[in-house]
Enzyme design. Structure first.
Site, mmCIF file in Angstrom:
data_model
loop_
_atom_site.group_PDB
_atom_site.id
_atom_site.type_symbol
_atom_site.label_atom_id
_atom_site.label_comp_id
_atom_site.label_asym_id
_atom_site.label_seq_id
_atom_site.Cartn_x
_atom_site.Cartn_y
_atom_site.Cartn_z
ATOM 1 N NE ARG A 15 8.248 1.438 15.705
ATOM 2 C CZ ARG A 15 7.873 2.706 14.855
ATOM 3 N NH1 ARG A 15 7.601 2.741 13.708
ATOM 4 N NH2 ARG A 15 8.004 4.233 15.382
ATOM 5 C CD GLU A 31 -2.672 -1.290 3.270
ATOM 6 O OE1 GLU A 31 -3.707 -1.509 2.848
ATOM 7 O OE2 GLU A 31 -1.855 -0.263 3.709
ATOM 8 C CE LYS A 74 8.789 3.060 9.223
ATOM 9 N NZ LYS A 74 7.793 3.921 10.267
ATOM 10 C CG PHE A 98 -4.542 2.043 5.800
ATOM 11 C CD1 PHE A 98 -4.583 1.190 7.474
ATOM 12 C CD2 PHE A 98 -3.692 2.927 6.118
ATOM 13 C CE1 PHE A 98 -3.720 1.913 8.213
ATOM 14 C CE2 PHE A 98 -3.725 3.750 7.050
ATOM 15 C CZ PHE A 98 -3.348 3.429 8.190
ATOM 16 C CE LYS A 101 6.070 5.465 6.548
ATOM 17 N NZ LYS A 101 5.284 6.954 6.875
#
EC number: 6.5.1.1
Length: 572
Positions: free
Chosen positions: A434, A252, A440, A350, A254
């Site tokens: 995380r 997706e 990412k 999202f 960022k």
């Protein structure tokens, strides 16, 4: 419960660096707390509210100083000198109570309930004379306190306890006090906190209902959940390989915007930032879009709120507004409609966290199906103003065919966004973590979000500006900040003036041109590399740090952690 008993606990916590000793001390207090438990689990961190309640008391250091002087009769110069020596206005208050000489003829016992409730009440004072009323109320507490009690009343009012208690210590203490203290019970307490963001609820549930009660705690409308966070992927292929399941991963865009959690119950819509701050009033255009586009009665959605230029927001070739410009909307309290027209927004959705029931433990693909069923696309209409509402841009990929991911990555960068996020389709939603199943990918070494800990006035033509700033990361286990370097470049004259205006109210002590600061302001900083260093408390130093902008969407405890800095150092 007498406040003196809680002060004794504070002193015990401050006297040890052992996390286990702190945990055991708190567990003992919690186990014996009775109907004071909900107050104590917040007060031990110097707070009066759960994590999601960002109500400000409106108590500055200068107002607190006035209350100290009014309560004690001490000379202002003497109190300021003590404050300067220790950097702690709480220590100065203790000294003033012991040495001020003013006697209270009729005092009221200082109880935990009274301190908690009267400090909470300060947030309700508004309008003409409210500042003086706050001084009077705070002075009343200080007048009835002994020196040690005054120290902690002041620290609580200012939100800086200095006893080394982080969320992890509270979590472990609850598990020891009411469960068996095992790793499984600690995990249960943590999960309960992540879905409630309220240790008051968690502690009382653990005490009254045990493990089964904790497991039953769930997402609740208008009580925000901590956001799931991404780790950094070293390379596209590595990220896809680490995140894929059954031969595929989801990629997706960022976006460089404001993480937003959306709670909808009919026409009642609330918006929460990553720091759990309610910003509904600042974004009426987003509320209009959600009322127009959400097709279900109740839902909790996750997304990114991004600003675009007014002339491109309704086109296929949008130009994103730089984050520092768009983030002005978070703090805006007046003329918000005009700002919504000048800096229009689009909500890029999202994830779906709840739809009739919680979806946190469901795989991503199930949550995405729920997301698709929960809304319809809304075209932005900045003249109304009404924000846009749409699904974030995405694409399936795998290590056998990286072309789709590479194309999306280039597309995102060309459109002015940060890069891509790579997701495991089978992953549950893990609040506040995380995790390696959410990665990412960005083209440069990732900037850090850091807190300004102290500062020094510049030299030459900028001598009246605070331009030499010390930066710190957050150490959650000890609820403190560890410095990682000094920043003196990267800002324009206008930014430096703004910076100084925002820092000077946070000054707690001065020594020549050097000032100590409340841990409040968060910066985004880029740098060349991270070096090992004995000069700073973190053990690291940023090489050539450069100011990128303010992060008003982040609380100090949302700054990058010491563990994050360590991981970046190890991964260089």
């Amino acid at each position: 419960m007498e406040y003196e008993a809680l002060v004794d606990v504070y002193d015990r916590l401050a006297a040890t660096d052992s996390n286990n000793e702190k945990r055991d001390a708190l567990a003992e207090v919690f186990a014996d707390a009775g109907d004071m438990l909900s107050r104590l689990v917040t007060l031990v961190r110097g707070r009066l509210s759960p994590a999601y309640d960002r109500t400000e008391l409106g108590v500055s250091s200068s107002l607190t100083l006035s209350a100290i002087l009014r309560a004690t009769g001490a000379a202002e110069s003497d109190v300021r000198e003590r404050w300067k020596e220790t950097g702690d206005l709480g220590d100065a208050a203790a000294w003033a109570v012991a040495n001020g000489g003013q006697q209270t003829l009729f005092s009221e016992p200082l109880t935990v309930e009274r301190v908690h409730d009267e400090l909470r009440e300060l947030a309700t004072y508004e309008g003409t004379g409210s500042q003086d009323r706050k001084v009077d109320r705070l002075a009343g507490l200080l007048a009835d306190a002994d020196p040690d009690g005054a120290r902690y009343v002041v620290r609580t009012a200012l939100g800086h306890m200095r006893v080394g208690i982080g969320e992890g210590t509270i979590r472990d203490a609850i598990a020891v006090a009411f469960l068996d203290g095992s790793s499984a019970s600690i995990t249960a307490v943590e999960r309960a906190f992540q879905v409630t963001t309220d240790y008051r609820v968690v502690a009382e549930t653990a005490r009254d209902e045990g493990r089964a009660g904790l497991d039953a705690l769930d997402v609740q409308l208008f009580r925000p959940v901590k956001a799931m966070l991404a780790e950094k992927a070293d390379a596209l292929e590595d990220g896809v390989r680490d995140a894929q399941s059954d031969g595929r991963a989801l990629c997706e865009y960022k976006y460089d915007g404001i993480r937003i959690q959306i709670h909808v119950d009919g026409d009642d819509v609330r918006l929460f930032t990553r720091r759990l701050e309610d910003v509904t009033e600042q974004f009426p255009d987003v509320v209009r879009a959600l009322r127009a586009g959400v097709t279900v009665e109740r839902v909790v959605l996750d997304g990114e709120l991004v600003g675009y230029t007014p002339e491109t927001v309704s086109s296929d070739q949008r130009t994103p507004t730089v984050f520092q410009e768009f983030s002005r909307r978070i703090k805006r309290e007046s003329d918000v409609e005009t700002l919504a027209r000048n800096i229009p927004a689009v909500v890029h959705l999202f994830d779906c966290l709840a739809l009739d029931r919680t979806l946190l433990d469901e795989p991503l693909v199930t949550r995405l199906d729920a997301l698709e069923s929960a809304f319809e696309t809304v075209t932005p209409a900045p003249d109304e103003p009404r924000a846009g509402l749409e699904r974030t841009r995405w694409r399936w990929t795998s290590t056998d065919d990286l072309e789709s991911a590479e194309a999306l990555y280039r597309e995102a960068l060309d459109a002015g966004h940060e890069g891509i996020v790579i997701k495991n389709p089978d992953a549950a939603y893990q609040p506040g973590r995380r995790v390696g199943r959410l990665l990412k990918l960005k083209p440069t070494m990732e900037p850090l979000d850091l807190v300004v800990s102290r500062a020094k006035y510049s030299e030459g033509r900028r001598s009246e500006q605070l331009g030499r700033l010390y930066l710190a990361c957050y150490d959650p286990e000890h609820d403190t900040f560890r410095e990682v370097g000094r920043l003196s470049t990267g800002y324009t004259d206008e930014e430096l003036r703004t910076l100084t205006d925002r820092l000077e109210p946070l000054v707690t002590a001065r020594e020549g041109r050097d000032v100590e600061l409340e841990y409040e302001l968060v910066f985004e900083v880029e740098y060349e590399e991270i070096q090992a260093s004995t000069e700073y408390g973190s053990g690291y130093a940023l090489r050539f740090p450069r100011f990128l902008g303010f992060r008003d969407d982040l609380a100090p405890a949302d700054a990058d952690t010491l563990d994050r800095v360590t991981a970046l150092y190890d991964g260089q």
